[in-house]
Design an enzyme around this catalytic site. Structure first.
Site, PDB file in Angstrom:
ATOM      1  N   GLU A 121       0.839  -1.208   0.000  1.00  0.00           N
ATOM      2  CA  GLU A 121       0.000   0.000   0.000  1.00  0.00           C
ATOM      3  C   GLU A 121       0.866   1.247   0.000  1.00  0.00           C
ATOM      4  O   GLU A 121       0.456   2.275  -0.497  1.00  0.00           O
ATOM      5  CB  GLU A 121      -0.933   0.033   1.213  1.00  0.00           C
ATOM      6  CG  GLU A 121      -1.856  -1.173   1.350  1.00  0.00           C
ATOM      7  CD  GLU A 121      -1.198  -2.374   2.035  1.00  0.00           C
ATOM      8  OE1 GLU A 121      -0.020  -2.271   2.437  1.00  0.00           O
ATOM      9  OE2 GLU A 121      -1.855  -3.420   2.141  1.00  0.00           O
ATOM     10  N   ASP A 174      27.932 -21.370  -9.389  1.00  0.00           N
ATOM     11  CA  ASP A 174      26.474 -21.203  -9.305  1.00  0.00           C
ATOM     12  C   ASP A 174      25.929 -20.520 -10.540  1.00  0.00           C
ATOM     13  O   ASP A 174      26.597 -19.673 -11.130  1.00  0.00           O
ATOM     14  CB  ASP A 174      26.096 -20.293  -8.116  1.00  0.00           C
ATOM     15  CG  ASP A 174      26.069 -21.046  -6.808  1.00  0.00           C
ATOM     16  OD1 ASP A 174      26.185 -22.274  -6.825  1.00  0.00           O
ATOM     17  OD2 ASP A 174      25.935 -20.367  -5.763  1.00  0.00           O
TER      18      ASP A 174
END
Ligand code: 6GU
Length: 249
Positions: A121, A174
């Site tokens: 919000e 990775d």
């Protein structure tokens, strides 16, 4: 490294930091994570942390005071310690810059991080303007709050701290560490339901294995995330291979 997380939902952080690699890093004192409830920095009896938006509209906005007070209190605590350099104050928000392995690497260099979990919000603009030093989003989709994003960022950063992974090489290959997606991995059995492990991996020929893995990384990246290849560091031969394959496709 010491990481402070400011949130309205501290209970969400039970679990992710108490398992596996993370728990081991905490036990070895390579990292400390402290969770702080923003409501603890409110002063009214209802512990109000949000309020209606000026100008109207749906949704509540996080008030500036508790967030400023929480960060300032942590800052003075941290800056009293010795050897503290720059102190990033990071807001997790879908309006932030897009998180990446590279940003994870940058963040892993600091002795302390302060992360503030924003809410969809909104958060009072004065926090953006006058308190935080960085704003991070983890992708182009909307989460209900910054909590899950903070966990993602913390996980990615902690893996990069020296000594956290078993062997220093584990992070080097990775996906994304090289700018490419990782090559396929296999373990025993050598044949499962008629599907065999690629011959080269059983060969014991380390230079051939390295060459195969590198090619597989490039192929897989070309297939799934071709835009990554523009930034990856490739040899001139690898560039030619990519251009040839692109031409064929
Ligand atoms: Cl950091 N917060 C929220 N609420 N949504 C997100 C996000 C962050 N990153 C992607 N979506």
């Amino acid at each position: 490294m010491q990481i402070h997380i400011l949130t309205l939902f501290p209970e969400m952080f039970q679990g992710p930091f108490n398992t596996g690699i993370f728990q081991r890093a905490i036990d070895r004192k390579l990292v400390r994570v402290s969770i702080h409830n923003i409501r603890d920095y409110t002063h009214d009896k209802h512990h109000t942390a949000d309020d209606y938006a000026y100008g109207g509209g749906a949704g509540m906005v996080l008030k500036p005071e508790p967030i400023f007070e929480a960060v300032e209190s942590l800052k003075s605590e941290i800056q009293g310690e010795e050897g503290v350099g720059a102190l990033p104050i990071i807001l997790l928000t879908p309006k932030g810059r897009l998180f990446s392995q590279e940003i994870g690497g940058e963040l892993s260099k600091y002795s302390h991080l302060i992360l503030i979990c924003g809410h969809y919000e909104g958060i009072d603009e004065r926090v953006h303007q006058h308190l935080v030093t960085d704003e991070i989003s983890i992708g182009d989709y909307v989460l209900s709050g910054g909590e899950l994003a903070a966990m993602v960022v913390v996980d990615a950063v902690v893996r990069l701290l020296p000594g956290v992974l078993g062997s220093e090489v584990s992070a080097v290959d990775d996906s994304h560490a090289t700018g490419l997606l990782e090559y396929p991995q296999y373990t025993r059995p050598a044949e499962y339901r008629g599907w065999s492990v690629p011959e080269v991996l059983l060969s014991g020929n380390h230079s051939q294995i390295a060459k195969w893995r590198r090619e597989q990384s490039i192929l897989r990246t070309l297939e799934r995330r071709p835009e990554l290849l523009d930034k990856a560091s490739l040899s001139s031969e690898e560039r030619k291979l990519v251009d040839r394959l692109k031409g064929e496709a």
